[in-house]
Design a protein around this motif. Structure first.
Motif, PDB file in Angstrom:
ATOM      1  N   GLU A   1     -27.730  51.078 -22.916  1.00  0.00           N
ATOM      2  CA  GLU A   1     -27.444  52.337 -22.227  1.00  0.00           C
ATOM      3  C   GLU A   1     -27.217  52.193 -20.729  1.00  0.00           C
ATOM      4  O   GLU A   1     -26.250  52.769 -20.199  1.00  0.00           O
ATOM      5  CB  GLU A   1     -28.567  53.343 -22.508  1.00  0.00           C
ATOM      6  N   PRO A   2     -28.066  51.456 -19.976  1.00  0.00           N
ATOM      7  CA  PRO A   2     -27.846  51.378 -18.524  1.00  0.00           C
ATOM      8  C   PRO A   2     -26.474  50.822 -18.142  1.00  0.00           C
ATOM      9  O   PRO A   2     -25.918  51.196 -17.106  1.00  0.00           O
ATOM     10  CB  PRO A   2     -28.968  50.440 -18.047  1.00  0.00           C
ATOM     11  N   ILE A   3     -25.931  49.954 -18.989  1.00  0.00           N
ATOM     12  CA  ILE A   3     -24.612  49.388 -18.692  1.00  0.00           C
ATOM     13  C   ILE A   3     -23.505  50.342 -19.133  1.00  0.00           C
ATOM     14  O   ILE A   3     -22.529  50.565 -18.410  1.00  0.00           O
ATOM     15  CB  ILE A   3     -24.469  48.021 -19.377  1.00  0.00           C
ATOM     16  N   LEU A   4     -23.647  50.937 -20.300  1.00  0.00           N
ATOM     17  CA  LEU A   4     -22.602  51.808 -20.827  1.00  0.00           C
ATOM     18  C   LEU A   4     -22.401  53.062 -19.983  1.00  0.00           C
ATOM     19  O   LEU A   4     -21.273  53.529 -19.827  1.00  0.00           O
ATOM     20  CB  LEU A   4     -22.934  52.202 -22.271  1.00  0.00           C
ATOM     21  N   VAL A   5     -23.476  53.619 -19.435  1.00  0.00           N
ATOM     22  CA  VAL A   5     -23.354  54.875 -18.696  1.00  0.00           C
ATOM     23  C   VAL A   5     -22.968  54.665 -17.242  1.00  0.00           C
ATOM     24  O   VAL A   5     -22.588  55.621 -16.546  1.00  0.00           O
ATOM     25  CB  VAL A   5     -24.667  55.688 -18.751  1.00  0.00           C
ATOM     26  N   SER A   6     -23.055  53.440 -16.757  1.00  0.00           N
ATOM     27  CA  SER A   6     -22.836  53.181 -15.333  1.00  0.00           C
ATOM     28  C   SER A   6     -21.372  53.371 -14.938  1.00  0.00           C
ATOM     29  O   SER A   6     -20.460  52.948 -15.652  1.00  0.00           O
ATOM     30  CB  SER A   6     -23.280  51.754 -14.987  1.00  0.00           C
ATOM     31  N   GLN A   7     -21.165  53.999 -13.783  1.00  0.00           N
ATOM     32  CA  GLN A   7     -19.829  54.128 -13.215  1.00  0.00           C
ATOM     33  C   GLN A   7     -19.464  52.898 -12.395  1.00  0.00           C
ATOM     34  O   GLN A   7     -18.310  52.746 -11.979  1.00  0.00           O
ATOM     35  CB  GLN A   7     -19.758  55.377 -12.332  1.00  0.00           C
ATOM     36  N   LYS A   8     -20.438  52.011 -12.159  1.00  0.00           N
ATOM     37  CA  LYS A   8     -20.195  50.814 -11.355  1.00  0.00           C
ATOM     38  C   LYS A   8     -19.974  49.573 -12.216  1.00  0.00           C
ATOM     39  O   LYS A   8     -19.142  48.722 -11.887  1.00  0.00           O
ATOM     40  CB  LYS A   8     -21.377  50.564 -10.419  1.00  0.00           C
ATOM     41  N   LEU A   9     -20.723  49.466 -13.307  1.00  0.00           N
ATOM     42  CA  LEU A   9     -20.671  48.260 -14.133  1.00  0.00           C
ATOM     43  C   LEU A   9     -19.551  48.367 -15.164  1.00  0.00           C
ATOM     44  O   LEU A   9     -19.780  48.385 -16.373  1.00  0.00           O
ATOM     45  CB  LEU A   9     -22.022  48.038 -14.817  1.00  0.00           C
ATOM     46  N   ILE A  10     -18.336  48.427 -14.676  1.00  0.00           N
ATOM     47  CA  ILE A  10     -17.175  48.631 -15.553  1.00  0.00           C
ATOM     48  C   ILE A  10     -16.209  47.446 -15.509  1.00  0.00           C
ATOM     49  O   ILE A  10     -15.125  47.513 -16.082  1.00  0.00           O
ATOM     50  CB  ILE A  10     -16.419  49.923 -15.175  1.00  0.00           C
ATOM     51  N   THR A  11     -16.614  46.363 -14.848  1.00  0.00           N
ATOM     52  CA  THR A  11     -15.739  45.198 -14.736  1.00  0.00           C
ATOM     53  C   THR A  11     -15.786  44.380 -16.018  1.00  0.00           C
ATOM     54  O   THR A  11     -16.860  44.023 -16.501  1.00  0.00           O
ATOM     55  CB  THR A  11     -16.160  44.316 -13.544  1.00  0.00           C
ATOM     56  N   LYS A  12     -14.620  44.091 -16.560  1.00  0.00           N
ATOM     57  CA  LYS A  12     -14.540  43.280 -17.776  1.00  0.00           C
ATOM     58  C   LYS A  12     -15.005  41.855 -17.482  1.00  0.00           C
ATOM     59  O   LYS A  12     -14.792  41.333 -16.385  1.00  0.00           O
ATOM     60  CB  LYS A  12     -13.110  43.251 -18.304  1.00  0.00           C
ATOM     61  N   ALA A  13     -15.621  41.218 -18.470  1.00  0.00           N
ATOM     62  CA  ALA A  13     -16.070  39.842 -18.308  1.00  0.00           C
ATOM     63  C   ALA A  13     -14.874  38.912 -18.176  1.00  0.00           C
ATOM     64  O   ALA A  13     -13.759  39.217 -18.621  1.00  0.00           O
ATOM     65  CB  ALA A  13     -16.937  39.437 -19.500  1.00  0.00           C
TER      66      ALA A  13
ATOM     67  N   ARG B   1     -19.006  42.765 -20.342  1.00  0.00           N
ATOM     68  CA  ARG B   1     -18.861  43.169 -18.947  1.00  0.00           C
ATOM     69  C   ARG B   1     -19.332  42.032 -18.048  1.00  0.00           C
ATOM     70  O   ARG B   1     -20.151  41.198 -18.454  1.00  0.00           O
ATOM     71  CB  ARG B   1     -19.710  44.409 -18.648  1.00  0.00           C
ATOM     72  N   CYS B   2     -18.837  42.029 -16.834  1.00  0.00           N
ATOM     73  CA  CYS B   2     -19.341  41.128 -15.802  1.00  0.00           C
ATOM     74  C   CYS B   2     -20.159  41.957 -14.829  1.00  0.00           C
ATOM     75  O   CYS B   2     -19.670  42.966 -14.294  1.00  0.00           O
ATOM     76  CB  CYS B   2     -18.188  40.447 -15.071  1.00  0.00           C
ATOM     77  N   LEU B   3     -21.402  41.578 -14.618  1.00  0.00           N
ATOM     78  CA  LEU B   3     -22.271  42.342 -13.727  1.00  0.00           C
ATOM     79  C   LEU B   3     -21.866  42.106 -12.278  1.00  0.00           C
ATOM     80  O   LEU B   3     -21.828  40.962 -11.814  1.00  0.00           O
ATOM     81  CB  LEU B   3     -23.729  41.949 -13.939  1.00  0.00           C
ATOM     82  N   THR B   4     -21.572  43.180 -11.588  1.00  0.00           N
ATOM     83  CA  THR B   4     -21.194  43.087 -10.172  1.00  0.00           C
ATOM     84  C   THR B   4     -22.391  43.305  -9.252  1.00  0.00           C
ATOM     85  O   THR B   4     -22.251  43.247  -8.033  1.00  0.00           O
ATOM     86  CB  THR B   4     -20.105  44.130  -9.854  1.00  0.00           C
ATOM     87  N   GLU B   5     -23.547  43.552  -9.832  1.00  0.00           N
ATOM     88  CA  GLU B   5     -24.785  43.691  -9.072  1.00  0.00           C
ATOM     89  C   GLU B   5     -25.957  43.371 -10.000  1.00  0.00           C
ATOM     90  O   GLU B   5     -25.811  43.361 -11.217  1.00  0.00           O
ATOM     91  CB  GLU B   5     -24.931  45.105  -8.507  1.00  0.00           C
ATOM     92  N   ASP B   6     -27.118  43.092  -9.406  1.00  0.00           N
ATOM     93  CA  ASP B   6     -28.308  42.831 -10.221  1.00  0.00           C
ATOM     94  C   ASP B   6     -28.672  44.071 -11.021  1.00  0.00           C
ATOM     95  O   ASP B   6     -28.560  45.207 -10.530  1.00  0.00           O
ATOM     96  CB  ASP B   6     -29.494  42.442  -9.336  1.00  0.00           C
ATOM     97  N   VAL B   7     -29.131  43.863 -12.268  1.00  0.00           N
ATOM     98  CA  VAL B   7     -29.509  44.971 -13.140  1.00  0.00           C
ATOM     99  C   VAL B   7     -30.826  44.616 -13.832  1.00  0.00           C
ATOM    100  O   VAL B   7     -30.980  43.504 -14.355  1.00  0.00           O
ATOM    101  CB  VAL B   7     -28.429  45.252 -14.209  1.00  0.00           C
ATOM    102  N   ASP B   8     -31.768  45.558 -13.830  1.00  0.00           N
ATOM    103  CA  ASP B   8     -33.039  45.377 -14.532  1.00  0.00           C
ATOM    104  C   ASP B   8     -32.912  45.959 -15.938  1.00  0.00           C
ATOM    105  O   ASP B   8     -32.687  47.170 -16.096  1.00  0.00           O
ATOM    106  CB  ASP B   8     -34.176  46.067 -13.773  1.00  0.00           C
ATOM    107  N   ILE B   9     -33.059  45.103 -16.939  1.00  0.00           N
ATOM    108  CA  ILE B   9     -32.941  45.529 -18.335  1.00  0.00           C
ATOM    109  C   ILE B   9     -34.007  44.830 -19.165  1.00  0.00           C
ATOM    110  O   ILE B   9     -34.136  43.597 -19.114  1.00  0.00           O
ATOM    111  CB  ILE B   9     -31.547  45.203 -18.905  1.00  0.00           C
ATOM    112  N   GLY B  10     -34.779  45.612 -19.900  1.00  0.00           N
ATOM    113  CA  GLY B  10     -35.748  45.061 -20.835  1.00  0.00           C
ATOM    114  C   GLY B  10     -36.807  44.193 -20.192  1.00  0.00           C
ATOM    115  O   GLY B  10     -37.312  43.269 -20.835  1.00  0.00           O
ATOM    116  N   GLY B  11     -37.143  44.475 -18.938  1.00  0.00           N
ATOM    117  CA  GLY B  11     -38.150  43.675 -18.243  1.00  0.00           C
ATOM    118  C   GLY B  11     -37.604  42.410 -17.606  1.00  0.00           C
ATOM    119  O   GLY B  11     -38.362  41.611 -17.045  1.00  0.00           O
TER     120      GLY B  11
END
Length: 532
Positions: free
Chosen positions: A103-115, A407-417
């Protein structure tokens, strides 16, 4: 003289040995520094399979595409949990198979860069909306969205009906040839979907059977090549890939696919030019023009085909040229038929193995259409086919057309600990999540009732995402669902589907860009007898 040569030989061997020693030490030092970097340390905090220096998990992943699907979507998820890591050489990929973690990745308006793995499609699809990001993606999305407005989709219902009847005729011919024996329905459903996308989205009649067959063959192969390249670390480098046998084959496929699409564009441009010329000739005569205006009051609205919209955009936007048109046309030709063909094929396979559910679908279809085999399916009819829709959704749960998105993360993301560092790729495993017993009890069973309204209460909104979700969801999902419902409704009015031996294990799909049957889908097809 020989002594001098011998000394020179020893000197050369000594120098070569020294060079290799230095290179080895440099590689060791580089690897040590790399393995101690922040990105690697954070990424390796995730659970995952053991990996080798430089090769990563290549030896584990160097398997057939169906084995690859089982490994990453089932075996490793079961062993390491809903989030784990894989090294594709030096490429870190975080694997996620839980709706809560997605969910945190799918809903983000920032994390939309393709891998970066999607770049393997660039020789074919260029900088199309599917592959690009940022401002270019937003402008393309705005440009293309009107082509999928519900009013335009409704105008193509007659095409869905017409081509599904053509599909029924092909099935009838196959029945005459094979009788009560099984035959592969996948090519027939693929041709149906390709006919529909050519005419409804490209604004033209389909090309010859031979051209379509070549197109589908190259499309299928290029999907395999992309997957094969993705699990071979040395092919990450374009200059190596281009000189490999796989790279040369990829170039041949791209040339053939571009040739097909370029011809579609040229034909449609010429058709639009002739239409405009004809209209201009009519409007020069006032009396004829008046008659035309009178006729248009009762005439149906002209279709705005996807390609027409792109051609019109190129006429007013000098930055949108023929290459841009081809990129988007190639994307829609691929996404608009390949995914739908697979979905319809898997649906027929599922109901063939479960005659009790097939009967419920046929009962619903008969209730909506009665004994009238000729009446076209309308959008209202499609809306009333609730149980058919449940079966389609359950099919897409078991066999989502696109098994994963990255997706390619363009910033650090906290997921699942865990903290996933910027720069790593994230694979959202739709297929694995749809088969998770933590998300769906008895996940391998075909149970359409899962999607009845009363049984969907409390389900996580991202537990079912065959079209992805969020800002980068599939722009054509309404088109695909409406097409699928109408085609399948028309087929279910006319045929019954079965398998020769229901005790045989389920067909294992092949992990390509689109989830396809590895060796086709053989079914027994028989005409329905409507009892008065």
């Amino acid at each position: 003289m020989s002594a001098v040569l011998t000394l020179a030989s020893y000197s050369w061997l000594g120098w070569g040995s020294f060079t290799w020693t230095v290179l080895t030490l440099l590689l060791i030092i580089y690897y040590r520094m790399w393995s101690q970097s922040r990105t690697v340390r954070l990424f390796n905090a995730l659970p995952g399979p053991d990996f080798l220096p430089f090769l990563g998990n290549f030896l584990d992943l160097n398997v057939d595409l169906d084995e690859f699907l089982k490994l990453v979507h089932f075996d490793w998820i079961k062993k390491y949990g809903p989030i784990y890591r894989v090294w594709g050489g030096f490429r870190p990929v975080a694997i996620i198979s839980s709706p809560q973690l997605m969910e945190p990745i799918l809903v983000s308006q920032k994390l939309i860069t393709k891998a970066s793995e999607y770049s393997y499609l660039s020789p074919w699809l260029g900088n199309c909306m599917f592959l690009t990001t940022g401002g270019r993606w937003k402008s393309r999305r705005r440009l293309l969205t009107p082509a999928f407005h519900f009013q335009i989709l409704n105008s193509f219902v007659d095409v869905f009906n017409e081509k599904s009847i053509d599909c029924a005729r092909q099935l009838e011919r196959a029945i005459e040839t094979h009788g009560d024996n099984e035959f592969d329905i996948f090519p027939i459903m693929t041709q149906c979907a390709l006919d529909i996308i050519c005419e409804s989205s490209m604004g033209r009649q389909t090309r010859s059977e031979e051209e379509k067959a070549i197109y589908v063959k190259n499309l299928h192969r290029i999907g395999q090549i992309v997957m094969e390249r993705g699990i071979r670390p040395w092919l990450t480098f374009d200059w190596i890939f281009q000189f490999s046998s796989l790279g040369r084959e990829n170039q041949r496929c791209v040339r053939a696919l571009h040739g097909f699409t370029n011809q579609v564009i040229r034909d449609r441009r010429e058709a639009l030019r002739l239409e405009a010329q004809s209209l201009k000739q009519h409007t020069t005569d006032g009396s004829i023009n008046n008659n035309i205006n009178e006729d248009k009051t009762d005439a149906p609205k002209e279709r705005l085909a996807f390609l027409d919209l792109l051609i019109k955009a190129s006429e007013t936007n000098p930055d949108f040229n023929d290459d841009d048109i081809r990129e988007e046309v190639d994307t829609v030709m691929f996404a608009g038929h390949d995914t739908t063909a697979s979905a319809m094929t898997w649906f027929l396979y599922c109901i063939a193995r479960h005659p009790e559910y097939q009967q419920l679908v046929m009962d619903e279809v008969d209730q909506v259409f009665g004994e009238d085999m000729e009446r076209p399916c309308t959008t209202q009819d499609a809306a009333e086919l609730k149980y058919l829709e449940c079966c389609i959704k359950e099919t897409l749960r078991l066999y989502p057309s696109v098994p994963a998105v990255m997706r390619c993360l363009t910033e650090d993301v906290d997921i699942g600990g865990y903290k996933l560092p910027a720069g790593v790729s994230v694979a959202l495993m739709i297929y694995g999540m749809h088969h998770s017993p933590l998300v769906y009890p008895d996940p391998e069973a075909f149970k359409p009732e899962r999607f009845l309204p009363e049984n969907s209460i409390g389900r996580h909104p991202y537990a079912f995402i065959p079209f992805s979700a969020g800002p980068r969801n599939c722009i054509g999902q309404k088109y695909g669902i409406l097409e699928t419902k109408i085609v399948l409704a028309n087929l279910m009015r006319r045929f019954r589907f079965s398998v020769a031996d229901s005790s045989q294990p389920m067909i294992i799909p092949s992990s390509e860009i689109v989830l396809k049957p590895k060796h086709g889908v053989p079914l027994i097809v028989s005409k329905r007898l409507i009892v008065n």
